[in-house]
Write a protein that holds these residues in place. Structure first.
Motif, short mmCIF file in Angstrom:
data_model
loop_
_atom_site.label_atom_id
_atom_site.label_comp_id
_atom_site.label_asym_id
_atom_site.label_seq_id
_atom_site.Cartn_x
_atom_site.Cartn_y
_atom_site.Cartn_z
N ASN A 1 2.28 0.77 8.09
CA ASN A 1 2.28 -0.50 7.36
C ASN A 1 1.13 -1.37 7.83
O ASN A 1 0.98 -1.62 9.02
CB ASN A 1 3.59 -1.26 7.60
CG ASN A 1 4.63 -0.94 6.55
OD1 ASN A 1 4.32 -0.35 5.53
ND2 ASN A 1 5.85 -1.34 6.80
N ARG A 2 0.33 -1.78 6.88
CA ARG A 2 -0.84 -2.57 7.28
C ARG A 2 -0.48 -3.99 7.66
O ARG A 2 -1.26 -4.70 8.28
CB ARG A 2 -1.86 -2.61 6.13
CG ARG A 2 -2.39 -1.22 5.84
CD ARG A 2 -3.42 -1.20 4.73
NE ARG A 2 -3.57 0.17 4.24
CZ ARG A 2 -4.45 0.53 3.32
NH1 ARG A 2 -5.25 -0.38 2.78
NH2 ARG A 2 -4.54 1.79 2.93
N SER A 3 0.73 -4.43 7.24
CA SER A 3 1.17 -5.77 7.66
C SER A 3 2.66 -5.72 7.88
O SER A 3 3.35 -4.91 7.28
CB SER A 3 0.82 -6.81 6.60
OG SER A 3 1.44 -6.47 5.37
N PRO B 1 -7.17 -7.06 -3.95
CA PRO B 1 -6.47 -5.83 -3.60
C PRO B 1 -7.35 -4.59 -3.74
O PRO B 1 -7.23 -3.63 -2.99
CB PRO B 1 -5.30 -5.78 -4.58
CG PRO B 1 -5.12 -7.17 -5.06
CD PRO B 1 -6.49 -7.77 -5.06
N LYS C 1 2.15 -10.35 10.70
CA LYS C 1 1.17 -9.75 11.62
C LYS C 1 0.39 -8.70 10.85
O LYS C 1 0.96 -7.86 10.16
CB LYS C 1 1.90 -9.11 12.80
CG LYS C 1 0.96 -8.42 13.79
CD LYS C 1 1.67 -8.09 15.08
CE LYS C 1 2.51 -6.84 14.89
NZ LYS C 1 2.21 -5.79 15.85
N ILE C 2 -0.93 -8.78 10.97
CA ILE C 2 -1.77 -7.79 10.30
C ILE C 2 -2.03 -6.65 11.25
O ILE C 2 -2.57 -6.84 12.34
CB ILE C 2 -3.10 -8.43 9.86
CG1 ILE C 2 -2.85 -9.68 9.01
CG2 ILE C 2 -3.98 -7.43 9.13
CD1 ILE C 2 -2.05 -9.43 7.74
N ASN C 3 -1.61 -5.46 10.86
CA ASN C 3 -1.78 -4.30 11.74
C ASN C 3 -3.16 -3.67 11.64
O ASN C 3 -3.64 -3.08 12.60
CB ASN C 3 -0.71 -3.24 11.41
CG ASN C 3 0.66 -3.70 11.85
OD1 ASN C 3 0.80 -4.52 12.76
ND2 ASN C 3 1.69 -3.19 11.19
N PHE D 1 0.83 -1.21 0.00
CA PHE D 1 0.00 0.00 0.00
C PHE D 1 0.86 1.26 0.00
O PHE D 1 0.56 2.23 -0.69
CB PHE D 1 -0.94 -0.01 1.21
CG PHE D 1 -1.98 -1.09 1.09
CD1 PHE D 1 -1.76 -2.36 1.61
CD2 PHE D 1 -3.18 -0.85 0.44
CE1 PHE D 1 -2.70 -3.36 1.47
CE2 PHE D 1 -4.15 -1.84 0.31
CZ PHE D 1 -3.91 -3.11 0.82
N ILE E 1 -2.49 -3.20 -8.79
CA ILE E 1 -3.93 -3.06 -8.69
C ILE E 1 -4.28 -1.93 -7.72
O ILE E 1 -5.19 -1.13 -7.97
CB ILE E 1 -4.55 -4.39 -8.25
CG1 ILE E 1 -4.22 -5.47 -9.30
CG2 ILE E 1 -6.05 -4.26 -8.08
CD1 ILE E 1 -4.62 -6.86 -8.90
N ILE E 2 -3.54 -1.86 -6.59
CA ILE E 2 -3.79 -0.80 -5.62
C ILE E 2 -3.48 0.56 -6.24
O ILE E 2 -4.22 1.53 -6.03
CB ILE E 2 -2.93 -1.00 -4.35
CG1 ILE E 2 -3.28 -2.36 -3.71
CG2 ILE E 2 -3.16 0.12 -3.36
CD1 ILE E 2 -2.33 -2.75 -2.59
N GLN F 1 -0.12 -7.30 -5.65
CA GLN F 1 -1.12 -6.30 -5.25
C GLN F 1 -0.83 -4.89 -5.73
O GLN F 1 -1.74 -4.13 -6.05
CB GLN F 1 -1.22 -6.25 -3.72
CG GLN F 1 -1.60 -7.55 -3.08
CD GLN F 1 -1.45 -7.48 -1.57
OE1 GLN F 1 -1.45 -6.39 -0.99
NE2 GLN F 1 -1.34 -8.62 -0.92
N ASN G 1 -5.86 3.79 -6.38
CA ASN G 1 -5.47 5.12 -5.89
C ASN G 1 -5.68 6.17 -6.96
O ASN G 1 -6.13 7.29 -6.69
CB ASN G 1 -3.98 5.13 -5.48
CG ASN G 1 -3.72 4.29 -4.24
OD1 ASN G 1 -4.65 3.81 -3.60
ND2 ASN G 1 -2.46 4.12 -3.90
#
Lengths: 261, 700, 320
Positions: free
Chosen positions: A220-222, C102, C142-144, A95, A129-130, A126, A134
């Protein structure tokens, strides 16, 4: 037509990857251009050769390996190169990277973004596509053929679940390509020599007109907690000899031992 | 006879001839340079043995009869040169005699006898030659008008001289003309016709004619002979018979370096070379003078075609056409090439404007594409670089460097080469092996064998160069393992580079990819020199050849030993003992890069014999004339899509021998032949083994 | 209790087995389940969604959704997710779902994980496991973000013996606007009547050991006898003998059937990475050194033209 091609540096997947203390051992590893991005570069260069498009390559990462893959893109025929060099971006997820690419896109004026459908190290698939989301432009993924209808319209062939889809794609758009789309050319000596002299535009986030916060860098989402080696599959038993005998034997085992028949 | 006419004719003939020769020499001078002025004694010896001695024609078992035929015609010609001088003299002055060969001299008479004999032999040979061409029609020959013309002219020369003498002998008998006619009649040796039985027979043949007719015949035959000779001389520079003049120099200037003169190392950083497109052979004017001389000297004998593995399997590489097409292109552009050289050398002196100069020079380029129009692409890439053609060529033409040069041009400048090579080239680039397997797995074959890595012990005496096949190919790994067993048993001090070893770049160079070759070579040389390596043992002839002959150009000078040589030595020194108990018919396939490139034929056989009870049964095409397995020249990485398969052709030959074991000493040959045997479903009857595998098996 | 929305994997008017697998897994982590089906003429599929284990069924049924288009499909998923209040949104791994997932994550502002092999809650966080670097390593991630969109690797979630059926609770979604930017003009469908590789319990694959159509037909016969999916290696696709959609491998389909039978395939790394998830592997090849034997549980070294007919015979006699 102006094309932006995104490329990523990945570890050479032919090498043995060792994991120690839950992390990948860097020693002895070498890095190359992501194979799917090679397809993307080839597709871009073919559009340049056949349709007169202007091509720009962008790679995120400041080290020498990244510089080398941009030069490789030049050697294959790409016109311009942008390198985003900002240490804050190490460990960024798809992302964040998509936001950075969005800034690169908005800084120039492009009609088409071509990227490989996934990267050989993460296999995430991903980012492209993201980016389209956007930018709020259409996206077609897993593309195996690109034909130009005119300045504003492409005809692309996508491999979907149900079969081959023929899609009319309005520009500006994002296309992610499959490895079936083409055979990337090997850069030739001439190209490599010229590539050495070409200038790469190097920018950090500030030069790009943005900031770590704006691209969501702190969010960061992950995050990867640890790595471990995959379990290798062990070899079973090989049977050689008279075809009728051994086949009967194996079928018996499949029924009684493995219980799959 | 008539000094004025003679002088006139001679003047015309020599002027025309000189003009032709000067043009040819100008052409050679206008081409790229080649340094062949060294080792004059060796060159002279080569010329005597190969050219004068016709060694490859009469020394070779195959085609010997036609070889003898030509040898006689050639030697006959040489011998008859003296006769020609006598005749020209006679043209100027009646009764002219050559010093030492005159009436008072025994040598003169002996020469008369010799001349007669030789004219007879040459005439018979010429008739046979015409018969062969017209009736027998051997496949390798190309029948053309010029071929017959020259044979007929030679025939006329012989017949006219015999009839001239015949007329002379008849006329001298007649009382009123005898004083006009000059013959030898030394009381010590007798009259001329006693020594010239053939001319005497010719005389008998025409004795029935009147004196007038005979006188006319005398004059006609004389001038016919002179004119035919002059015509002959002047058609020589145009066509395959130029070899009459150029064969001796061509052999004299042939490569002394084995197998070829070292090709010049391309400097790919040279901007001018890119501009002129002079990296590799891209234009006809980039041939060097020796290569042009090669083309002039081709006699169109077709022996190269006969032994070429691609030709034998119906591929478009026909060396005969290859040479002829290039020669035609050269001749077509003769004027332009000479003009080009003039412009360029003139410019240096006068400081001509560079841009207009460039344009003018560019305009002189041939209209045809060298690869594409003159030589087809399929032709160029079909070659396996096996050198069979060069081994049999009677005039020592070097075909392979031209092919490599053109491939270099194609890869570097035209950027056009068989794209199916890309995976292998990419593999070389990324991981130092054509399979593209991770470089970090290069020494996995040696796990558990206790092999020393040179990094751990740089003081080992020998470096064992494993090569890509020996490191990554499952079948070839067995060769490496066997060889290690042998070396360890013999207590040899050796080590391997392990993951530091990269492909030698052999196949990259053979397909013209100088860039990749130089990159790999430089890296390898740095590694090897860093460890101060002096002696290298290699099981793969391609590695061996490249390390030995190509690496010195890049600073790598090592002593290379093939594993068969080394094993032979170990046996001699008693360091390993063999149980000579291998049964069954065994044959040996000579690898091209070991035999024809490095002259190693005896050692593998000696090693093989040491394990085999039975004597080695040789194939028809063995030793210097071994038939290629088809993998050289980069063809290992390409599919054979035209014609039949080279490796099947060789496999058939092996199967016809009914051998139970076929021994090889090259991992490529091993793969190709095993594949052939598999495809022909004879896996149960013939086994293929490398020499090292056999030795390891029979070692005690 | 977490809420997991599973996107139904529908092909040729059937809900595929993977949907039930995902629903079963959702239940096993203690989640409330819902399924969303997107397409045209979906009425008949609702019972399978219920029996598969969903407690609610979101249906986006519209002629405009007959042909796949990532934008509109993503809109439906987002719609269902918002209505359901989903914490996790799971897709079975297909080309189409990889194009949609996505987009959904971007629109919802949540994390997206593809090719996952496991998912669990560790404390408050979601953690997933997935392979990386050509299947050579495994990442634990880990998913935040609070929520997660995930694409699940084929065969990663297995059915348990105690999968319970769900309950019928149908919510109809409104048709989404079409994507005017990417218009599907034509669909050249794959040959019909074939067992889908991803779905099949047994897969039989044919490789370069067969030289021609006769050989292919022979091995296809074996697949038909077993009611198995019919796959192939890249070499066969490259040579034009087989279609791309049958390719098993890194750049083709990843399969994980109960039994995988490879015939005449040597076992190049890219092929292996597409099928080593299979439960049991049987390999038939005449080269004892073929790498496929390194991963096969049972290996028959022999000529496939001899072995396959015998195999078919044996199997037929068992089936009686």
């Amino acid at each position: 037509m102006k094309i932006l091609t995104t490329v990523k540096k990945v570890v050479d997947v032919e090498l043995t990857i060792r994991v120690e203390s839950a992390a990948i051992v860097e020693e002895g590893l070498q890095y190359v251009m992501n194979a799917w991005d090679e397809n993307a570069v080839e597709a871009s260069v073919q559009l340049k050769e056949n349709n007169g498009a202007e091509t720009t390559l962008v790679s995120i990462g400041g080290d020498d390996d990244n510089t080398q893959i941009i030069r490789r893109g030049f050697a294959m025929g790409i016109d311009n190169g942008i390198q985003i060099d900002d240490p804050l971006l190490a460990g960024a997820d798809s992302f964040v990277l998509a936001r950075v690419l969005q800034k690169v896109y908005e800084k120039g004026s492009y009609d088409l973004v071509i990227t490989g459908k996934q990267a050989q190290d993460t296999d995430n698939g991903q980012t492209g596509i993201i980016l389209a989301e956007n930018l709020e432009i259409p996206c077609v993924s897993n593309v195996v053929a690109i034909d130009v209808i005119d300045d504003e319209l492409l005809k692309v062939t996508r491999l979907g679940d149900g079969g081959k889809e023929i899609v009319e794609l309005k520009l500006p758009a994002v296309v992610t390509v499959s490895d079936s789309i083409n055979e990337p050319r090997l850069p030739q000596m001439r190209g490599l020599m010229m590539a050495k002299k070409k200038k790469i535009e190097v920018m950090d986030l500030a030069a790009l007109g943005t900031s770590f916060e704006e691209v969501g860098g702190s969010d960061n989402r992950s995050e990867i907690l640890e790595f471990s080696r995959s379990q290798a599959r062990e070899a079973g038993k090989k049977y050689e000899g008279d075809a009728a005998e051994i086949t009967a034997q194996v079928v018996g085992l499949l029924v009684n031992e493995a219980k799959v028949l | 006879m008539n000094p004025l006419v003679m002088a006139f004719l001679l003047f015309i003939a020599l002027s025309v001839f000189c003009y032709s020769m000067v043009r040819k020499i100008q052409l050679l001078q206008a081409l790229a340079p080649a340094n062949r002025a060294d080792h004059l004694k060796t060159r002279f010896k080569n010329m005597i043995i190969l050219a004068v001695g016709q060694q490859r024609l009469i020394g070779r078992a195959k085609e010997r009869s036609s070889g003898i035929m030509h040898a006689f015609i050639f030697w006959g010609f040489c011998i008859l040169l003296i006769r020609s001088l006598m005749l020209y003299g006679e043209g100027f002055q009646k009764g002219f005699e050559l010093p030492f060969f005159g009436e008072p001299d025994l040598l003169g008479y002996l020469y008369i006898a010799l001349k007669d004999l030789v004219e007879g032999i040459v005439l018979v040979m010429v008739i046979w030659a015409i018969y062969r061409r017209a009736v027998v029609k051997p496949e390798r020959l190309h029948n053309s008008f010029k071929a017959y013309l020259v044979l007929v002219l030679i025939g006329i020369l012989m017949v006219s001289d015999l009839l001239y003498d015949g007329a002379r002998f008849n006329l001298v008998q007649l009382p009123n003309l005898s004083s006009d006619i000059h013959i030898f009649n030394n009381p010590q040796y007798g009259p001329e016709f006693l020594w010239a039985p053939l001319s005497k027979a010719a005389a008998a043949l025409i004795s029935g004619f009147s004196a007038g007719t005979l006188s006319l015949l005398l004059v006609v035959m004389f001038w016919l002979h002179i004119c035919t000779q002059m015509v002959f001389l002047n058609i020589l520079p145009y066509g395959k018979h130029f070899h009459v003049i150029t064969a001796l120099p061509n052999v004299f200037f042939k490569s002394l370096g084995y197998p070829h003169e070292k090709a010049k190392l391309l400097d790919m950083e040279d901007e001018d070379a890119w501009e002129n497109e002079s990296l590799g052979l891209n234009h006809i004017h980039q041939l060097d003078w020796k290569q042009a001389l090669d083309l002039f000297t081709c006699t169109e004998c077709g022996r190269c075609k006969q032994v070429c593995p691609t030709y034998a399997t119906d591929k478009p590489l026909n060396l005969y056409d290859f040479n002829l097409n290039l020669r035609q292109e050269l001749t077509d552009n003769e004027a332009a090439i000479i003009q080009r050289a003039k412009l360029l050398s003139g410019a240096e002196q006068s400081g001509h404007d560079t841009d207009t100069l460039k344009e003018e020079v560019l305009a002189l380029n041939s209209e045809k594409q060298l690869v594409g129009d003159v030589i087809a692409e399929d032709t160029l890439w079909a070659c396996t670089t096996c050198r069979a053609c060069e081994e049999v060529c009677p005039v020592t033409i070097e075909h392979v460097p031209r092919i490599i040069g053109m491939r270099q041009g194609q890869t570097l400048i035209a950027q056009s080469y068989p794209k199916e090579l890309n995976p292998a080239l990419k593999g070389l680039e990324r991981n130092g092996n054509p399979w593209g397997i991770g470089y970090d797995k290069r020494d996995e074959w040696a796990k558990g064998l206790g092999v020393t890595k040179i990094a751990d012990n740089p003081d080992v005496e020998y470096l064992l160069w494993v090569g890509c096949a020996g490191s990554f190919d499952d079948r070839a790994k067995k060769i490496s393992v066997s060889l290690v067993k042998i070396l360890q048993k013999a207590g040899v001090s050796f080590g391997i580079l392990g993951v530091e070893e990269k492909c030698t770049g052999d196949f990259a160079r053979r397909v013209g990819n100088e860039m990749l070759f130089q990159m790999l070579a430089q890296e390898n040389v740095e590694t090897l020199n860093g460890y101060n390596v002096k002696k290298i043992i290699a099981a793969c002839p391609h590695c061996l050849n490249t390390l030995k002959h190509d690496y010195p150009q890049l600073g790598g000078n090592y002593q290379l030993i093939h594993h068969s040589e080394f094993i032979e030595q170990l046996i001699k020194e008693g360091k390993i003992k063999l149980n000579q108990s291998m049964k069954g018919t065994v044959t040996y396939h000579d690898p091209c890069y070991l035999g024809r490139y490095n002259d190693i034929y005896r050692q593998p056989r000696s090693v093989l014999q040491a394990v085999s009870i039975d004597e080695i049964k040789e194939m028809d095409r063995s030793g210097k004339e071994s038939f290629c397995c088809g993998a050289g020249g980069g063809r290992m990485w390409m599919e054979e899509s035209i014609g039949t398969k080279i490796y099947l052709e060789r496999t058939r030959e092996i199967l016809d021998l009914q051998a139970t074991t076929v021994a090889v000493s090259c991992p490529f040959c091993l793969t190709m032949i095993e594949d052939g045997i598999k495809e022909m479903e004879k896996v149960d009857t013939v086994r293929t083994r490398d020499i090292a595998e056999l030795v390891a098996q029979y070692m005690v | 209790m977490a809420k997991v929305l599973v996107i139904a994997d529908i092909k040729r008017g059937e809900v595929k087995r993977s949907t039930a697998e995902l629903l079963a897994k959702a239940r096993s982590i203690g989640a409330e389940t819902a399924a969303v089906a997107i397409g045209n003429n979906l009425e008949a599929l609702i019972p399978s969604l219920v029996s598969g284990g969903s407690d609610s069924q979101y249906i986006a049924d519209d002629p405009g959704l007959e042909l796949f288009s990532a934008g509109p499909y993503a809109t439906c998923v987002v719609d269902a997710a918002s209505q359901f209040g989903a914490d996790q949104i799971w897709f079975a791994s297909t080309e189409n779902s990889k194009a949609v997932a996505p987009k959904v994550a971007a629109r919802l502002g949540v994390a997206c994980a593809t090719d996952i092999t496991d998912v669990a809650y560790t404390g408050d966080n979601i953690e997933i496991t997935r392979p990386a670097i050509a299947n050579k390593v495994i990442q634990r991630v880990k998913i935040n973000s609070e929520k997660l969109v995930a694409v699940v690797r084929a065969g990663a979630f297995k059915m348990t013996d105690e999968s319970t059926a769900g309950s019928e609770n149908v919510i109809r979604l409104s048709a989404p606007p079409t994507d005017l930017g990417a218009v599907v003009k034509e669909l050249i469908a794959d040959a019909s009547g074939e067992i889908d590789l991803g779905d099949a319990a047994i897969v039989v694959s044919v490789g370069r050991g067969v030289k021609d159509q006769k050989g292919i037909d022979l091995v296809k016969g074996l697949a038909d006898d077993l009611g198995a999916g019919f796959g192939t290696s890249r070499a066969m696709v490259d040579s034009g003998l087989m279609e791309h959609n049958k390719q098993v491998g890194q750049t083709g389909k990843i399969v994980a059937p109960k039994l995988y039978i490879s015939v005449g395939i040597s076992g190049a790394i890219q092929h292996l990475s597409g099928m080593t998830g299979s439960q049991v592997i049987l390999a038939v090849n005449n080269d004892p050194e073929a790498p496929i034997f390194n991963v096969a549980d049972y290996g028959i070294v022999g000529d496939l033209f001899e072995v396959v007919p015998i195999l078919r015979q044996q199997i037929k006699s068992i089936q009686r």
